[in-house]
Design a protein around this motif. Structure first.
Motif, PDB file in Angstrom:
ATOM      1  N   TRP A 223       0.807  -1.211   0.000  1.00  0.00           N
ATOM      2  CA  TRP A 223       0.000   0.000   0.000  1.00  0.00           C
ATOM      3  C   TRP A 223       0.848   1.272   0.000  1.00  0.00           C
ATOM      4  O   TRP A 223       0.464   2.277  -0.614  1.00  0.00           O
ATOM      5  N   GLU A 224       1.990   1.252   0.655  1.00  0.00           N
ATOM      6  CA  GLU A 224       2.807   2.465   0.719  1.00  0.00           C
ATOM      7  C   GLU A 224       3.322   2.891  -0.655  1.00  0.00           C
ATOM      8  O   GLU A 224       3.165   4.054  -1.050  1.00  0.00           O
ATOM      9  N   PRO A 225       3.939   1.994  -1.454  1.00  0.00           N
ATOM     10  CA  PRO A 225       4.351   2.404  -2.795  1.00  0.00           C
ATOM     11  C   PRO A 225       3.176   2.782  -3.683  1.00  0.00           C
ATOM     12  O   PRO A 225       3.287   3.693  -4.517  1.00  0.00           O
ATOM     13  N   MET A 226       2.045   2.113  -3.523  1.00  0.00           N
ATOM     14  CA  MET A 226       0.868   2.473  -4.308  1.00  0.00           C
ATOM     15  C   MET A 226       0.383   3.874  -3.947  1.00  0.00           C
ATOM     16  O   MET A 226       0.003   4.662  -4.823  1.00  0.00           O
ATOM     17  N   MET A 227       0.394   4.176  -2.659  1.00  0.00           N
ATOM     18  CA  MET A 227      -0.023   5.509  -2.230  1.00  0.00           C
ATOM     19  C   MET A 227       0.941   6.577  -2.739  1.00  0.00           C
ATOM     20  O   MET A 227       0.523   7.687  -3.129  1.00  0.00           O
ATOM     21  N   THR A 228       2.242   6.264  -2.770  1.00  0.00           N
ATOM     22  CA  THR A 228       3.233   7.211  -3.287  1.00  0.00           C
ATOM     23  C   THR A 228       2.953   7.522  -4.758  1.00  0.00           C
ATOM     24  O   THR A 228       2.964   8.688  -5.177  1.00  0.00           O
TER      25      THR A 228
ATOM     26  N   TYR B  36       6.530   6.273 -13.304  1.00  0.00           N
ATOM     27  CA  TYR B  36       7.489   5.212 -13.007  1.00  0.00           C
ATOM     28  C   TYR B  36       8.912   5.754 -12.961  1.00  0.00           C
ATOM     29  O   TYR B  36       9.716   5.331 -12.120  1.00  0.00           O
ATOM     30  N   ASP B  37       9.227   6.710 -13.845  1.00  0.00           N
ATOM     31  CA  ASP B  37      10.548   7.332 -13.807  1.00  0.00           C
ATOM     32  C   ASP B  37      10.737   8.099 -12.515  1.00  0.00           C
ATOM     33  O   ASP B  37      11.804   8.057 -11.897  1.00  0.00           O
ATOM     34  N   ALA B  38       9.695   8.798 -12.077  1.00  0.00           N
ATOM     35  CA  ALA B  38       9.790   9.617 -10.871  1.00  0.00           C
ATOM     36  C   ALA B  38       9.794   8.778  -9.599  1.00  0.00           C
ATOM     37  O   ALA B  38      10.611   9.001  -8.697  1.00  0.00           O
ATOM     38  N   VAL B  39       8.902   7.798  -9.513  1.00  0.00           N
ATOM     39  CA  VAL B  39       8.731   7.046  -8.269  1.00  0.00           C
ATOM     40  C   VAL B  39       9.648   5.830  -8.207  1.00  0.00           C
ATOM     41  O   VAL B  39      10.359   5.622  -7.215  1.00  0.00           O
ATOM     42  N   PHE B  40       9.657   5.023  -9.264  1.00  0.00           N
ATOM     43  CA  PHE B  40      10.411   3.765  -9.231  1.00  0.00           C
ATOM     44  C   PHE B  40      11.901   3.985  -9.474  1.00  0.00           C
ATOM     45  O   PHE B  40      12.738   3.516  -8.698  1.00  0.00           O
ATOM     46  N   PHE B  41      12.239   4.696 -10.551  1.00  0.00           N
ATOM     47  CA  PHE B  41      13.647   4.831 -10.932  1.00  0.00           C
ATOM     48  C   PHE B  41      14.371   5.971 -10.209  1.00  0.00           C
ATOM     49  O   PHE B  41      15.591   5.893 -10.031  1.00  0.00           O
TER      50      PHE B  41
ATOM     51  N   HIS C 182      13.276   5.518  -6.006  1.00  0.00           N
ATOM     52  CA  HIS C 182      13.570   4.129  -5.617  1.00  0.00           C
ATOM     53  C   HIS C 182      12.507   3.550  -4.690  1.00  0.00           C
ATOM     54  O   HIS C 182      12.801   2.776  -3.783  1.00  0.00           O
ATOM     55  N   VAL C 183      11.278   3.953  -4.938  1.00  0.00           N
ATOM     56  CA  VAL C 183      10.138   3.369  -4.246  1.00  0.00           C
ATOM     57  C   VAL C 183       9.600   2.244  -5.121  1.00  0.00           C
ATOM     58  O   VAL C 183       9.333   2.449  -6.305  1.00  0.00           O
ATOM     59  N   LYS C 184       9.446   1.064  -4.560  1.00  0.00           N
ATOM     60  CA  LYS C 184       9.118  -0.120  -5.358  1.00  0.00           C
ATOM     61  C   LYS C 184       7.643  -0.186  -5.716  1.00  0.00           C
ATOM     62  O   LYS C 184       6.911  -1.090  -5.305  1.00  0.00           O
TER      63      LYS C 184
ATOM     64  N   THR D 250      23.584  -1.721   9.776  1.00  0.00           N
ATOM     65  CA  THR D 250      22.952  -2.806   9.059  1.00  0.00           C
ATOM     66  C   THR D 250      21.444  -2.627   9.076  1.00  0.00           C
ATOM     67  O   THR D 250      20.842  -2.449  10.124  1.00  0.00           O
ATOM     68  N   GLU D 251      20.843  -2.645   7.902  1.00  0.00           N
ATOM     69  CA  GLU D 251      19.400  -2.465   7.794  1.00  0.00           C
ATOM     70  C   GLU D 251      18.922  -3.090   6.493  1.00  0.00           C
ATOM     71  O   GLU D 251      19.716  -3.350   5.587  1.00  0.00           O
ATOM     72  N   TRP D 252      17.629  -3.337   6.423  1.00  0.00           N
ATOM     73  CA  TRP D 252      17.040  -3.804   5.166  1.00  0.00           C
ATOM     74  C   TRP D 252      16.544  -2.593   4.401  1.00  0.00           C
ATOM     75  O   TRP D 252      15.749  -1.798   4.901  1.00  0.00           O
ATOM     76  N   ARG D 253      17.010  -2.449   3.174  1.00  0.00           N
ATOM     77  CA  ARG D 253      16.587  -1.340   2.331  1.00  0.00           C
ATOM     78  C   ARG D 253      15.676  -1.894   1.236  1.00  0.00           C
ATOM     79  O   ARG D 253      16.119  -2.608   0.345  1.00  0.00           O
ATOM     80  N   GLY D 254      14.409  -1.554   1.332  1.00  0.00           N
ATOM     81  CA  GLY D 254      13.443  -2.055   0.360  1.00  0.00           C
ATOM     82  C   GLY D 254      13.679  -1.533  -1.035  1.00  0.00           C
ATOM     83  O   GLY D 254      13.124  -2.041  -1.996  1.00  0.00           O
ATOM     84  N   SER D 255      14.506  -0.481  -1.165  1.00  0.00           N
ATOM     85  CA  SER D 255      14.758   0.091  -2.492  1.00  0.00           C
ATOM     86  C   SER D 255      15.868  -0.636  -3.238  1.00  0.00           C
ATOM     87  O   SER D 255      16.122  -0.355  -4.404  1.00  0.00           O
ATOM     88  N   ALA D 256      16.543  -1.573  -2.574  1.00  0.00           N
ATOM     89  CA  ALA D 256      17.705  -2.221  -3.179  1.00  0.00           C
ATOM     90  C   ALA D 256      17.288  -3.319  -4.160  1.00  0.00           C
ATOM     91  O   ALA D 256      16.354  -4.080  -3.906  1.00  0.00           O
TER      92      ALA D 256
END
Length: 486
Positions: free
Chosen positions: A94-99, A117-122, A125-127, A337-343
């Motif tokens: 829901w968070e990336p969809m809301m973005t 998609y260029d603005a949000v995904f690329f 880096h929001v999936k 150390t953390e999990w980065r969902g954008s990776a």
């Protein structure tokens, strides 16, 4: 503890077997009846095994399996929904969809200004990895004033409940259509079958995980369960419509249109098109045709890279981890150390080639295996297609394997049927199915995380390998052979 419904089922089969064996010696009829009763008790034993294994692994040994990782649980989500802060709810989808939804409304929605998609995904880096048709849900929620975090979680909860109800109905339908009609018509038997379907759903790790992390896959799992139910009931248009709705969110489900056309399932294809056509037209009207087609750039990127994180249970994820190409567990940023969902995993030509080749093979197998045949053949073909389209994707997270739940239910009755006919390996296959369900229903990732930096990290793909076992069982046992001579 005795399981009367299954004994009744075996008795019904035994009666039919005795009639079919008219003229045979009384000894042979007795052997048939004993074989059927033995198979019924084998089913009860397998059922108890699954429940005990799931209880031990999911409850008793859970503190040792999760290693105190602090992962969000279903209980955590329920507390946050009803008594806590909705701002702390997990929003994996829901968070990336809301973005993306917010960006479109702020940058000239429908006027073709910019590329979401260029603005949000690329760039950000929001999936946001979904087609723009997926945002139609948010448009509808916004129109009625329900665009709220707590509402998202409540709808996901309702979807899980609906999935459990759908599995209860599917179990009863399968019993009626696969020779267990006496069990399905018996009051206690109906209750037992419904309870088994519902409890299996609530114990199934992919279903529970999807809800716990806030995945929209909860909706897709529910849709697939009901699509299987309607397909079994020969209500093909409804089955196609449900998978068409899934296609608006998850494009892999579009392969079911090809699957239907190959088999001349015209009602199924019409139901699919009746949902996807208007849905795509609505998205184009709201956001524009070109922005909708920009989604192809995201699909190309995902196909080339994939994900190395252990939750990606595909050939792509397995090879990335085996080659140590990208983050397996956690990412390191500035010493923390953390999990980065954008990776995403770095591009690797070998992984890309293997992903492409395996994907083509799985898709082709799902499309063309078992064309035609009776009810059992068509149902097996439907379930094999759903499994292959999931396993063959570059990225399939744990929640995506919720589509295996109807396959387990179908195989349960298929293997009971084979065992009660006295076929070779019938009981062995039942035991394999029970073990597969116990493995698929539990989270073993934390104890296996110690293997992340070694070649043994291949064991982290245990859900992927279990799915292949289920696929093998579907392919090798779907046909109902004649009973061997006794």
């Amino acid at each position: 503890m005795k399981s009367k419904p299954f004994v009744h089922a075996a008795d019904g089969v035994a009666e039919r077997g005795a009639k079919a064996a008219a003229g045979a010696s009384p000894g042979r009829a007795g052997d048939l009846e004993r074989a059927h009763r033995f198979a019924a008790w084998a089913l009860a034993s397998a059922f108890l095994f699954v429940l005990c294994a799931d209880t031990l692994l999911g409850v008793v040994f859970r503190p040792y399996l999760d290693g105190g990782s602090g992962d969000t649980t279903v209980w955590d989500v329920l507390v946050l929904i009803f008594a806590g802060s909705p701002g702390r709810l997990p929003l994996d989808s829901w968070e990336p969809m809301m973005t993306a939804f917010t960006w479109l409304h702020e940058h000239g929605q429908g006027r073709g200004q910019g590329n979401v998609y260029d603005a949000v995904f690329f760039t950000q880096h929001v999936k946001f990895q979904y087609p723009l048709t997926s945002l139609l849900v948010m448009e509808a929620m916004s129109a009625v004033g329900l665009l709220h975090l707590r509402v998202y979680a409540l709808i996901n909860l309702l979807m899980v409940v609906a999935t459990a109800a759908g599995m209860a109905l599917l179990m009863r339908e399968l019993a009626e259509r696969m020779g267990f009609d006496r069990t399905a018509r018996n009051g206690v038997g109906r209750l037992t079958l419904a309870a088994l379907g519902a409890v299996a759903t609530l114990c199934f790790y992919p279903i529970v995980k999807a809800f716990a992390v806030g995945q929209i896959q909860v909706w897709l799992n529910m849709a697939f369960v009901f699509a299987a139910l309607f397909f079994l009931r020969d209500r093909r248009a409804l089955a196609g419509a449900l998978l068409g709705a899934s296609t608006l969110i998850k494009p892999q489900m579009s392969l079911f249109l090809v699957w239907a056309l190959v088999r001349k399932e015209w009602r199924f294809a019409l139901g699919w098109a009746a949902v996807v056509g208007p849905g795509f037209a609505a998205a184009c009207a709201l956001y524009g045709l070109r922005p909708s087609l920009h989604y192809l750039d995201v699909l190309s990127f995902l196909g080339q890279h994939g994900e190395s994180y252990y939750s990606n249970q595909t050939v792509n994820g397995l090879l990335h981890r085996l080659l140590q190409n990208g983050p397996n567990l956690l990412s390191t940023t500035n010493g923390d150390t953390e999990w980065r969902g954008s990776a995403f995993a770095p591009y690797h030509p070998l992984v890309h080639a293997a992903t492409l080749l395996s994907g083509i093979l799985f898709v082709l197998f799902g499309l063309f295996w078992r064309i035609g045949g009776g009810m059992r053949d068509r149902m097996a073909s439907f379930l094999v297609a759903g499994l292959c389209f999931t396993v063959g994707s570059p990225i399939s997270w744990v929640p995506h394997y919720g589509v295996l739940l109807p396959a387990f239910a179908f195989l349960l009755f298929v293997l009971i049927d084979r065992a009660r006919m006295g076929l070779p390996n019938g009981l062995r296959d039942l035991l394999v199915l029970g073990v597969a369900f116990a493995i698929m229903s539990n989270d073993f990732f934390q104890p296996l995380s110690d293997l992340a930096g070694t070649p043994l990290n291949i064991l982290q793909s245990y859900l992927f390998f279990t799915a292949l076992v289920v696929l093998l069982l579907l392919v090798t046992t779907a046909v109902r052979p004649s009973a061997p001579a006794v």
